[in-house]
Scaffold this active site. Structure first.
Site, PDB file in Angstrom:
ATOM      1  N   CYS A  56       4.029  -6.176  -0.139  1.00 22.51           N
ATOM      2  CA  CYS A  56       3.793  -5.807  -1.704  1.00 22.51           C
ATOM      3  C   CYS A  56       4.063  -4.406  -1.832  1.00 22.51           C
ATOM      4  CB  CYS A  56       2.237  -6.417  -1.708  1.00 22.51           C
ATOM      5  SG  CYS A  56       2.044  -8.129  -1.552  1.00 22.51           S
ATOM      6  N   GLU A  62      -5.015  -9.379  -4.743  1.00 16.79           N
ATOM      7  CA  GLU A  62      -3.877  -8.458  -4.681  1.00 16.79           C
ATOM      8  C   GLU A  62      -2.622  -9.270  -4.832  1.00 16.79           C
ATOM      9  OE1 GLU A  62      -0.985  -6.859  -3.097  1.00 16.79           O
ATOM     10  OE2 GLU A  62      -1.978  -6.539  -1.231  1.00 16.79           O
TER      11      GLU A  62
END
Length: 477
Positions: free
Chosen positions: A286, A252
């Site tokens: 994020c 990720e």
């Protein structure tokens, strides 16, 4: 059940290998980003410590993989209970090393979310799939644990992301070696101690140390899969070093999420959702809004509403009452945020509020709204990962979709409109792993989450995320 240390204080933080504290020759101070003072000492593990941790995980794997599904589920539920009970201890430690407030969407929330995610993951199952069962034969697909999973976690949500990495792996029958960020290792060490109070020795090990430990993990022949959350640059290095042993990967990576505000919205009604979609965890998330596209007809009104919120937001030491945003976590990130804002200012962007850090102590950067931002500015083109929101004006809705997609990242995105069906159609055109309507960054344990393009490989959460911690075996009879 493993035997772990229960002492507190700076000297008590040690790596945990095969269920026991593993002393190291050296240590490194962990600094409080609000004050610059040491919080504790991170043990400096070596590549030899990593080898020992991998050996312990490999030795523990056969028995843990053979444990019943019910036993693994019960163990995960017990970890969730103990993690919840440890919130009073872990939350202040997490605030001290990471900087986020204790209350609100801060440290207490993060530890509680890690417990809730653990509890949800415990309830997931991967039953045998029957693809054929007739007179010609029977075809089954079984899911089996991979082996040893290597985990490298970042500094923005240290405990929550550690739970995202560890719990699905052990729920599926794997063993784990985790390396936390050197900026925020302490609460993760305590988390692994809690896990080792429940699981057999060697199932979950932690080795803290310098960057060489992470590089050695991704190349280690005894590690069967790597899971990493962090920058795209580091993700590329992990992919490259994992290629030699053809490791499985879940990555990720960076996001530069776009949010598109359509002209039919009420600026005051959406301002708070937009603000927290961008500034959750001080923008160090994020999947938060990094590029905000607003239609020309409501551009000024949205900018004014966001500026008012940013100017009023309480920022300070996360241990103080009423604080909503803490400091940027480390000096390198603080300097990057400053640099990108100043470059945008020099290129013609307007700083509506913020944009001028006070000078310390601590890495405090005020919540900053930047108007008249444009593509070509690094603040727009690159992920800045801090408390800054560039606002980009547009006039053509179809054209703005193309502009939003014109980026190598593809983690999240959102569309804001009173017309849900139109927003849905536009959201499906966004090139990102997750799209939201009238919200942003609302990650949940029952929804797969992952990036496309250069924002990652694979997904986490829900059954799809659990499956990534297994390998399939087809049985034909």
């Amino acid at each position: 059940m493993a035997d772990t240390a229960t002492a507190t204080g700076a000297d008590a933080f040690q790596n945990i290998i095969n269920g026991r504290p593993a002393p190291t020759a050296g240590s490194q101070p962990v600094l409080d980003p609000a004050t610059g003072t040491p919080v504790g000492q991170m043990p400096l593990g070596t590549v030899e410590d990593l080898d020992a941790a991998v050996d312990a995980a490999r030795a523990a794997f056969p028995a843990w993989a053979a444990a019943s599904d019910a036993d693994r589920q019960a163990a995960c539920l017990k970890i969730a209970d103990r993690l919840e009970q440890a919130i009073p201890e872990l939350a202040p430690l997490l605030t001290a090393e990471q900087g986020k407030p204790i209350g609100g969407f801060g440290s207490q929330w993060e530890i509680g979310a890690a417990a809730a995610w653990t509890r949800h993951t415990a309830g997931l199952e991967l039953p045998v799939s029957v693809l054929q069962d007739n007179n010609e034969g029977r075809v089954e697909v079984h899911r089996k644990p991979i082996g040893v999973v290597g985990s490298i976690t970042p500094w923005n949500f240290p405990v929550l992301i550690a739970a995202w990495h560890i719990i699905p792996a052990v729920r599926a029958g794997n063993c784990v070696v985790i390396k936390p960020s050197p900026n925020t290792p302490l609460a993760t060490i305590r988390f692994v101690e809690i896990i080792n109070q429940v699981l057999p020795a060697g199932v979950v090990n932690i080795v803290c140390g310098a960057d060489e430990i992470g590089a050695a993990m991704s190349a280690h022949p005894g590690i069967d899969k790597m899971v990493f959350t962090g920058s795209t640059g580091t993700g590329r290095k992990i992919m490259a070093s994992a290629a030699e042993t053809v490791k499985r990967l879940t990555l990720e990576l960076g996001g530069n999420d776009a949010a598109i505000v359509l002209p039919d919205v009420d600026p005051q009604a959406v301002a708070e959702g937009l603000f927290w979609g961008a500034f959750l965890n001080n923008g160090q998330t994020c999947a938060c809004i990094k590029r905000l596209y607003v239609h020309d007809s409501i551009y000024d009104a949205v900018c004014d509403a966001l500026s008012a919120l940013a100017a009023a937001i309480p920022m300070g030491d996360g241990r103080q009452d009423g604080v909503a945003l803490g400091p940027v976590q480390n000096a390198m990130q603080f300097e990057r945020v400053k640099e990108l804002v100043e470059e945008a200012r020099a290129s013609g962007a307007r700083i509506l509020t913020g944009g001028a850090p006070s000078g310390g102590p601590g890495y405090f950067y005020p919540a900053t709204i930047v108007a008249d931002a444009e593509h070509g500015m690094r603040l727009v083109d690159e992920e800045q990962f801090g408390p800054v929101l560039p606002v980009i004006r547009y006039t053509d809705v179809e054209a703005v979709i193309a502009r939003a997609n014109d980026n190598p990242n593809g983690l999240g995105g959102s569309v804001w409109s009173q017309d849900t069906e139109r927003a849905r159609a536009l959201a499906l055109q966004l090139e990102c792993g997750t799209a939201w309507i009238n919200k942003h960054g609302m990650i949940q344990p029952n929804a797969p989450f992952g990036g496309i393009k250069q924002s990652g490989v694979g997904v986490q959460f829900a059954e799809a995320g659990l499956m990534e911690n297994t390998v399939g075996q087809t049985l034909i009879m």
